[in-house]
Motif scaffolding. Structure first.
Motif, PDB file in Angstrom:
ATOM      1  N   SER A 134       2.519   0.092   2.506  1.00 49.13           N
ATOM      2  CA  SER A 134       1.608   1.181   2.158  1.00 49.13           C
ATOM      3  C   SER A 134       1.984   2.420   2.959  1.00 49.13           C
ATOM      4  O   SER A 134       2.202   2.350   4.162  1.00 49.13           O
ATOM      5  CB  SER A 134       0.165   0.784   2.478  1.00 49.13           C
ATOM      6  OG  SER A 134      -0.694   1.881   2.242  1.00 49.13           O
ATOM      7  N   GLY A 166      -4.344   6.190  -7.078  1.00 49.73           N
ATOM      8  CA  GLY A 166      -4.006   4.789  -6.826  1.00 49.73           C
ATOM      9  C   GLY A 166      -2.568   4.616  -6.413  1.00 49.73           C
ATOM     10  O   GLY A 166      -1.741   5.500  -6.549  1.00 49.73           O
ATOM     11  N   ASN A 207      -2.938  -0.496  -3.605  1.00 47.48           N
ATOM     12  CA  ASN A 207      -4.335  -0.450  -4.025  1.00 47.48           C
ATOM     13  C   ASN A 207      -4.544  -1.279  -5.294  1.00 47.48           C
ATOM     14  O   ASN A 207      -5.526  -2.013  -5.414  1.00 47.48           O
ATOM     15  CB  ASN A 207      -4.756   1.003  -4.249  1.00 47.48           C
ATOM     16  CG  ASN A 207      -6.252   1.154  -4.338  1.00 47.48           C
ATOM     17  OD1 ASN A 207      -6.987   0.494  -3.628  1.00 47.48           O
ATOM     18  ND2 ASN A 207      -6.689   2.021  -5.231  1.00 47.48           N
TER      19      ASN A 207
END
Length: 143
Positions: free
Chosen positions: A112, A123, A127
């Protein structure tokens, strides 16, 4: 007794992948868990919206071969058996959700970038994986 028996690490084959792989290998070893190494190749048609009337199958085949080659190199480097290296084609979130069910995975590890604002609202793969997976998900912060 270990908490996790099968760990799936999904990587994007960029230079940042080792950050995620190092964390995944460490967790899998500490849990005596099997490690699945996964990369999802998005269909070339998605990049062009499917509006171009041309055969993109050769390009898709080249991308698929390159992904297998690079994933194989990571597999060798991190000690992941060939039969635990998976390259699949589709939307990353959907393919990861499918593999979690098919393979009996109890932990998914993804990278991430920690996006904020509009990028977060739109998004990210991490996610998307988090909100559709029934097992634990670890998002490794990429620096």
């Amino acid at each position: 007794m270990s908490t996790y028996k099968k760990v799936l690490v999904a990587i994007d084959l960029t230079e940042e992948a080792p950050q995620v792989l190092n964390k995944a290998k460490s967790i899998a070893e500490s849990q005596a868990a099997e490690l699945l190494l996964v990369h999802v190749v998005e269909p070339v048609g998605y990049a062009y919206g499917g509006d171009i009337p041309m055969d993109l199958s050769e390009l898709q085949d080249q991308l698929d071969k390159a992904a297998h080659d690079q994933l194989g190199q990571y597999g060798e480097q991190y000690g992941v058996a060939k039969d635990s290296q998976i390259v699949t084609v589709g939307r990353p979130e959907s393919e990861i959700h499918r593999l979690v069910k098919e393979q009996g995975v109890d932990l998914v590890i993804v990278g991430s970038h920690g996006r904020k604002g509009f990028q977060l609202l739109l998004g990210s793969t991490a996610n998307g994986v988090l909100h559709g997976t029934e097992c634990d998900v670890l998002a490794v912060r990429i620096h």
